[in-house]
Write an enzyme that holds these catalytic residues in place. Structure first.
Site, mmCIF file in Angstrom:
data_model
loop_
_atom_site.group_PDB
_atom_site.id
_atom_site.type_symbol
_atom_site.label_atom_id
_atom_site.label_comp_id
_atom_site.label_asym_id
_atom_site.label_seq_id
_atom_site.Cartn_x
_atom_site.Cartn_y
_atom_site.Cartn_z
ATOM 1 N N ASP A 140 0.816 -1.214 0.000
ATOM 2 C CA ASP A 140 0.000 0.000 0.000
ATOM 3 C C ASP A 140 0.848 1.262 0.000
ATOM 4 O OD1 ASP A 140 -2.565 -0.798 -0.358
ATOM 5 O OD2 ASP A 140 -3.303 -0.086 1.571
ATOM 6 N N ASP A 450 -11.154 -6.334 10.903
ATOM 7 C CA ASP A 450 -11.058 -7.778 11.065
ATOM 8 C C ASP A 450 -12.119 -8.313 12.019
ATOM 9 O OD1 ASP A 450 -9.921 -6.449 13.193
ATOM 10 O OD2 ASP A 450 -7.894 -7.185 12.835
#
Length: 737
Positions: A140, A450
């Site tokens: 990223d 998550d």
């Protein structure tokens, strides 16, 4: 024949559950007894502010009591798992599914490329058919340095993977493996390598040492993203950066560096793919969840493995058997079809002997998660987790949810065509007007994407499994400063609170969909932030009342004193014994209490305030780089306070409030020294004294950092002045009320 009988894993319940249930019942009786005391002994209105302080104590004790009840859900039925990899091999060796492994990195400065590629190489070295392994690195940061490091890892894998395979090397992370000995050359079995292979490994070790030494002092090259021109010519993939603007403004980059090439021994290597998804300033990228969803789409075009493992770039594989362990759960004939994901614990290789910052999270890892496993499954914690791809794509559970392990993928297209198609899947506009981030893939809009993703999976009827083997499956880098710990827990607790307020809240959405005990387990974490208020009240008010001589607890001679004494003694004793049972030390238990106090009164409080005030979502990446002096202090277990964040100021101020109250109390005793005075204080203020003294002793390292230490890890002078001034003001104001 014996190995062919039975399942691929077995489940055992924890020992001593009946004894614990009796103990928990006595604690519950004591809690209710305390509530009755607060309700029936309420001071009259004429008592003034003491009445309101009393009501505050009542509210705090009600909340803490109810929260304790929630925590019992994970103590009631702990579950432990054991796998049988030999049975897996005997039954399914030729039918093993393809596995796609996702490694995520975001910043080449605080996540050094050498660490990243060591993690990549470690997961490439699994004891698993390499033609069924595909490893993806999501960058990223869009870093040319990271891409170059990965190209070198691809070349080095031709030597490293055969070595790991032939000698069953563990850990298979080169950096960790060579670090395990003071002399790397002693680790290399020279007689088993050609001269070229030996040179390659030595070059790798020397290069790793050069990078390590430069991480703390020469980061300019990482920030400027410069790769020498002669190195750029080594791989055509560098042409992708010709139109590169910045790490936040660039097109999608997908490069297949290894396509099951052969190693030096003629065996297949895993696929190795680099991906930097497209980023544009006017498109929100959704942090790690966005990267994971892009990886799911890109991998579906390239390898489409039915099983997905995701690991953080600092969490290298520590066991070559982990994939097979996970498949024992997924491929079990009786229970495998119910399991959505297999979660391994997040472990660390840089913890000190007594875990000064409690990065081990011992009670969560060895206690809570085993308890959650007995209720339907642990939380998804974002790393070290094996998923079934179809479930991440939104599939709900039903009795017909049997598994097809066949990999469906069209390999007829050329690599160039596949790459061009995957770039569109990694574009920043692909998800517009789709269900990605909502019903498909990882969830968006929450700092702990998550956990909320795992909760939504549980709410669709699936179960999960907690696999906590004796040899840790993954090892990473834990926080090495107080500030890092506080910031990390602030993000976790803020995200958990947002889950509570979201459409997937266990308080309403999960009812009827998930086991009630598992809902209580989720609530336990979702209420971290609100629990800061009663904890803060208990940390401050009894100490202030000690200074003022105002009693909030029953006298020692009263029957009402018994539940308070029982709670303090029994809970402390139980937590201590549980810590020792889980492998901790006495000093580690004490350190855990200190960090618990710090995060409860700062991280959780600021997370609550940020949520109430509607602050923007933030995702802070913990730095994996540390300088030499800080590393030395960490290894000596000298706490690192060298920062000036509001979190640290809050911790320092609260510690000073308790110290001022303690010193004021001692002064009062000295001035009015007498047997009657001492007896009166003992009778009426004993609980106040115990709490205040405990907080002061816990904070000894902080007081040293405030007033004694001179190294860079001490608390800055202006923070000291600020915290002392605030604490004196608070104590003076309360004293004269």
């Amino acid at each position: 024949m014996e190995e062919r009988d039975g399942g691929l894993f077995e489940t055992e319940g924890g020992k001593g559950r009946k004894t614990y249930k009796v103990f928990a019942t006595t604690v519950l009786v004591s809690i209710i007894w305390i509530w009755i005391y607060r309700a029936t002994q309420l001071p009259p209105p004429a008592a003034g502010y003491r009445r309101w302080v009393w009501i505050g104590m009542f509210a705090a004790e009600v909340w803490l009591g109810l929260y304790w009840i929630l925590t019992q859900s994970v103590r009631w039925s702990p579950t432990y798992r054991r796998t049988f990899k030999q049975r897996l091999s005997q039954r399914y060796e030729n039918e093993l599914p393809a596995v796609d492994i996702f490694v995520c990195t975001a910043d080449p400065v605080i996540e050094p490329p050498m660490m990243v590629i060591s993690t990549v190489l470690s997961v490439m070295a699994y004891d698993y058919p390499p033609e069924k392994l595909s490893v993806y690195l999501s960058d990223d940061g869009g870093s040319k340095v990271t891409f170059y490091a990965l190209t070198q890892a691809a070349a080095f894998s031709e030597h490293w993977l055969p070595y790991c395979r032939n000698y069953k090397v563990e850990p298979a992370s080169p950096a960790a493996y060579f670090k395990s000995t003071s002399n790397p050359s002693d680790t290399i079995r020279r007689q088993d390598f050609t001269v070229v292979q030996v040179i390659d490994i030595v070059v790798f070790v020397v290069g790793a040492e050069i990078v390590r030494r430069n991480e703390g002092s020469d980061r300019k090259c990482f920030k400027e993203q410069k790769v020498p021109e002669e190195l750029r010519l080594e791989h055509q993939g560098f042409a992708e950066w010709d139109s590169f603007t910045s790490s936040r403004d660039h097109g999608a980059i997908v490069q297949i560096l290894l396509d099951h090439n052969q190693d030096r021994e003629g065996n297949s290597l895993p696929k190795l793919i680099y991906m930097a998804r497209e980023k544009r300033p006017d498109h929100f990228h959704n942090f790690k969840a966005g990267a994971m969803n892009a990886l799911i789409r890109v991998s579906s075009m390239i390898s489409n493995g039915p099983i997905i493992l995701n690991v953080d770039c600092d969490m290298y594989s520590n066991s070559r058997d982990t994939v097979r362990d996970a498949l024992c759960f997924f491929m079990d004939e009786e229970k495998g079809h119910e399991i959505a994901f297999v979660q391994c614990p997040q472990c660390f290789d840089n913890l000190t002997k007594n875990d000064v910052y409690c990065g081990y999270l011992r009670i969560i890892r060895e206690g809570d998660f085993h308890g959650l496993d007995g209720l339907g499954g642990p939380l998804y914690i974002g790393t070290g987790c094996f998923h079934r791809r179809e479930i991440l794509l939104g599939k709900s559970f039903d009795d017909e949810s049997r598994i097809s392990w066949k990999t469906e993928n069209d390999h007829k297209e050329t690599t160039e065509n596949v790459i061009e198609k995957t770039k569109s899947l990694a574009s920043c506009t692909y998800e517009i007007d789709t269900e990605w981030g909502n019903e498909i893939g990882l969830k968006y809009g929450c700092p702990v994407e998550d956990v909320i993703t795992g909760l939504s999976i549980h709410c669709r009827g699936w179960k999960s499994v907690y696999h906590n083997p004796k040899r840790e499956a993954f090892l990473g880098v834990a926080a090495t400063t107080v500030d890092q710990v506080l910031v990390q827990h602030k993000r976790w607790s803020e995200g958990d609170l947002q889950i509570l307020l979201s459409r997937y809240s266990p308080a309403w959405y999960g009812i009827g969909r998930v086991h009630p005990g598992l809902l209580m387990g989720y609530m336990m974490y979702c209420l971290w932030s609100p629990s800061s208020l009663p904890t803060l009240y208990y940390v401050i008010v009894p100490s202030l009342c000690l200074l003022n001589g105002v009693s909030l607890f029953p006298t020692v001679s009263s029957v009402w004193f018994l539940p308070f004494a029982y709670i303090i003694v029994s809970i402390s004793a139980y937590e201590y014994l549980e810590f020792l049972r889980c492998g901790g030390t006495t000093r580690e238990w004490w350190n855990d209490g200190r960090i618990w106090l710090y995060k409860r009164t700062s991280s959780y409080l600021f997370a609550l305030l940020d949520t109430i005030l509607g602050s923007d979502l933030s995702f802070v990446i913990s730095s994996k780089v540390t300088d030499h002096e800080r590393r030395e202090r960490y290894e000596k277990e000298i706490m690192e306070f060298g920062g000036s964040s509001p979190l640290l100021t809050m911790v320092a101020t609260l510690s000073m409030v308790n110290l001022v109250c303690f010193l004021g109390f001692v002064t009062k005793l000295v001035v009015s020294m007498g047997t009657e005075t001492l007896r009166a204080y003992y009778e009426t203020m004993i609980v106040h004294m115990v709490l205040c003294v405990a907080f002061v002793v816990l904070n000894v390292p902080l007081y040293l950092a405030l007033f004694v230490r001179t190294d860079k890890g001490k608390i800055p002078s202006f923070v000291t002045v600020r915290s002392v001034s605030l604490s004196v003001f608070i104590c003076t104001l309360f004293y004269f009320v």
